[in-house]
Design a protein around this motif. Structure first.
Motif, PDB file in Angstrom:
ATOM      1  N   ALA A 107      20.936   7.956 -29.649  1.00  0.00           N
ATOM      2  CA  ALA A 107      20.716   8.807 -28.838  1.00  0.00           C
ATOM      3  C   ALA A 107      21.289   8.388 -27.711  1.00  0.00           C
ATOM      4  O   ALA A 107      21.504   7.868 -27.476  1.00  0.00           O
ATOM      5  CB  ALA A 107      19.488   8.845 -28.164  1.00  0.00           C
ATOM      6  N   HIS A 108      21.687   9.657 -26.891  1.00  0.00           N
ATOM      7  CA  HIS A 108      23.234  10.033 -25.909  1.00  0.00           C
ATOM      8  C   HIS A 108      22.028   8.965 -24.570  1.00  0.00           C
ATOM      9  O   HIS A 108      21.092   9.409 -24.657  1.00  0.00           O
ATOM     10  CB  HIS A 108      22.675  11.025 -25.540  1.00  0.00           C
ATOM     11  N   PRO A 109      22.731   8.444 -24.072  1.00  0.00           N
ATOM     12  CA  PRO A 109      21.973   7.390 -23.149  1.00  0.00           C
ATOM     13  C   PRO A 109      21.122   8.412 -21.944  1.00  0.00           C
ATOM     14  O   PRO A 109      20.577   7.359 -20.925  1.00  0.00           O
ATOM     15  CB  PRO A 109      22.956   6.112 -22.993  1.00  0.00           C
ATOM     16  N   VAL A 125      21.190  18.755 -21.490  1.00  0.00           N
ATOM     17  CA  VAL A 125      22.946  18.602 -21.789  1.00  0.00           C
ATOM     18  C   VAL A 125      22.981  17.441 -22.783  1.00  0.00           C
ATOM     19  O   VAL A 125      24.388  17.654 -23.371  1.00  0.00           O
ATOM     20  CB  VAL A 125      23.979  19.074 -20.856  1.00  0.00           C
ATOM     21  N   PHE A 126      22.164  16.633 -22.773  1.00  0.00           N
ATOM     22  CA  PHE A 126      22.033  15.373 -22.968  1.00  0.00           C
ATOM     23  C   PHE A 126      21.394  15.138 -24.505  1.00  0.00           C
ATOM     24  O   PHE A 126      21.913  14.468 -24.795  1.00  0.00           O
ATOM     25  CB  PHE A 126      21.999  13.895 -22.092  1.00  0.00           C
ATOM     26  N   ASP A 127      20.615  16.519 -24.628  1.00  0.00           N
ATOM     27  CA  ASP A 127      19.401  16.085 -25.937  1.00  0.00           C
ATOM     28  C   ASP A 127      20.423  16.436 -27.036  1.00  0.00           C
ATOM     29  O   ASP A 127      20.329  17.320 -28.264  1.00  0.00           O
ATOM     30  CB  ASP A 127      18.872  17.637 -25.519  1.00  0.00           C
ATOM     31  N   VAL A 128      21.258  15.031 -27.744  1.00  0.00           N
ATOM     32  CA  VAL A 128      22.666  15.371 -29.041  1.00  0.00           C
ATOM     33  C   VAL A 128      22.186  13.705 -29.285  1.00  0.00           C
ATOM     34  O   VAL A 128      21.578  12.590 -28.502  1.00  0.00           O
ATOM     35  CB  VAL A 128      23.375  14.994 -28.269  1.00  0.00           C
ATOM     36  N   ALA A 129      22.301  13.649 -30.050  1.00  0.00           N
ATOM     37  CA  ALA A 129      22.038  12.412 -31.270  1.00  0.00           C
ATOM     38  C   ALA A 129      22.533  12.459 -32.575  1.00  0.00           C
ATOM     39  O   ALA A 129      22.428  13.494 -33.048  1.00  0.00           O
ATOM     40  CB  ALA A 129      20.289  11.610 -31.266  1.00  0.00           C
ATOM     41  N   LEU A 130      23.465  11.112 -33.214  1.00  0.00           N
ATOM     42  CA  LEU A 130      23.809  10.967 -33.820  1.00  0.00           C
ATOM     43  C   LEU A 130      22.900  10.198 -35.139  1.00  0.00           C
ATOM     44  O   LEU A 130      22.430   9.385 -34.632  1.00  0.00           O
ATOM     45  CB  LEU A 130      25.216  10.563 -33.939  1.00  0.00           C
ATOM     46  N   LEU A 131      22.606  10.387 -36.078  1.00  0.00           N
ATOM     47  CA  LEU A 131      21.943   9.964 -37.225  1.00  0.00           C
ATOM     48  C   LEU A 131      23.190   8.965 -37.915  1.00  0.00           C
ATOM     49  O   LEU A 131      24.217   9.838 -38.781  1.00  0.00           O
ATOM     50  CB  LEU A 131      21.205  10.098 -37.850  1.00  0.00           C
TER      51      LEU A 131
END
Length: 280
Positions: A107-109, A125-131
Motif C-alpha cells: 500500500a502506498h506509504p 491520490v495515494f489510494d493505490v496498492a500493488l499485490l
C-alpha cells in the motif's frame, strides 16, 4: 472537492443492497458480461477477495495486480495479511481464468486510512496498492494492461468493475467522461460505480491501445448537491512507479526483514484535516 464515500465491500459479499443504492439505476450505462466470451480481452480485470469483503483489481504484470489501497486495510485500520487475499482474474460465477494467492501487499506509504469509510482529497491520490502474486499468471490466461501516461484530450473513458448486485460477473461501461482533473492528481468521472468497485480500472485509449488511466477510489456523498453520480480516482504513473520502487527495494532486503517491510510499506498514518470523501 466535497465528501465522497469509499464503497464498502462487506455488504456486497453478504449480498445486501445498501441503502440509497438503486440496482436498476446502477445498471444504467453498464454492459453486464454474463457470458464467458464477453470477458475476452478483459481477463486481466479480476475480483480481489478479502476477509469479509471484496474489491476489483487489474493485472499490470504477470505477477502484480493493482487495486485501491483502502481495500487492503481492515476495519481497525490494520494492513490485511497477504495470505488472506486472493486475486481472481476474469472471475465469473465461481470460476476464473486464474486464481492466485497474494504473497506481499504494498500500500502506498502516503495513503491515510480512515476507518470512517471516508478519504480526503489529499489522501485519495495515494489510494493505490500493488499485490505481488504468489505465482505469475500466463499471458494466455490474462494479458496485463499498461499504465496510461499521455494526454487524454477529452476522449471518453471505459470502466470495468464488479459491484453490489453484480459481484459474480464483470460489468463494463463503454463510455463515460472525465469531468475534471486537478493539479494534485485527483480525477473526477461520471462513471457508474458502486460498492465493491473500489480498485476498478478506468481505461483510456492511446495510440490504438487500451491503458489504465486511474483506479476507482470514491463516490460523492448522496447529500452533496450538484455532485451526485460523480466518481473519483487518481493519476497513476507516479504512484505506480513509487510502489514498484518499494517492491524492488524489498527484493534487495534479506528475507529476515519481512516483518519490518509490512510496517514500512503499509503503515497506518494519522489523518490530516481537509476536504473529506467517501470510498467505493
Amino acid at each position: 472537492m466535497s465528501v465522497v464515500r469509499l464503497l464498502a465491500a462487506l455488504a456486497l459479499c453478504l449480498g445486501v443492497t445498501l441503502p440509497g443504492i438503486a440496482l436498476a439505476q446502477d445498471m444504467n450505462g453498464l454492459i453486464p458480461m454474463q457470458r464467458r466470451g464477453e470477458i475476452l480481452g478483459w481477463e486481466a480485470v479480476g475480483r480481489v477477495d478479502l476477509p469479509g469483503g471484496m474489491c476489483t483489481g487489474v493485472l499490470i504484470a504477470p505477477d502484480v495486480a493493482l487495486t485501491a489501497a483502502h481495500c487492503v486495510y481492515d476495519a481497525r485500520g490494520d494492513l490485511i495479511p497477504a495470505r488472506g487475499i486472493l486475486f481472481r482474474a476474469g472471475y465469473y460465477r465461481g470460476q476464473s481464468m486464474a486464481d492466485r494467492r497474494v504473497a506481499a501487499v504494498y500500500a502506498h506509504p502516503n495513503y491515510v486510512d480512515d476507518t470512517s469509510g471516508r478519504v480526503s482529497g489529499a489522501s485519495m491520490v495515494f489510494d493505490v496498492a500493488l499485490l505481488r502474486l504468489a505465482a505469475p499468471i500466463s499471458s494466455s490466461e490474462a494479458e496485463p494492461f499498461g499504465i496510461f501516461d499521455g494526454t487524454l484530450d477529452d476522449l471518453p473513458v471505459t470502466v470495468v468493475s464488479y459491484g453490489n448486485g453484480r459481484s459474480e460477473y464483470l460489468s463494463r461501461q463503454s463510455e463515460c467522461a472525465v469531468l475534471r482533473r486537478y493539479a494534485a492528481g485527483q480525477i473526477v468521472f461520471d462513471c457508474n460505480v458502486t460498492y465493491g468497485s473500489s480498485g476498478a480500472p478506468v481505461f483510456a485509449r492511446t495510440q490504438g491501445r487500451i491503458r489504465i488511466l486511474a483506479l476507482v477510489s470514491a463516490i460523492a456523498e448522496e447529500q452533496d448537491v450538484g455532485r451526485q453520480g460523480e466518481s473519483y480516482g487518481m493519476a497513476l504513473p507516479e504512484r505506480v512507479a513509487e510502489l514498484k520502487a518499494l517492491m524492488r527495494r524489498d527484493d534487495a532486503l534479506p528475507k529476515v526483514t519481512t516483518g519490518a517491510r509490512r510496517v514500512q510499506v503499509g503503515q497506518r498514518m494519522t489523518a490530516p484535516g481537509g476536504a473529506r470523501f467517501v470510498r467505493p
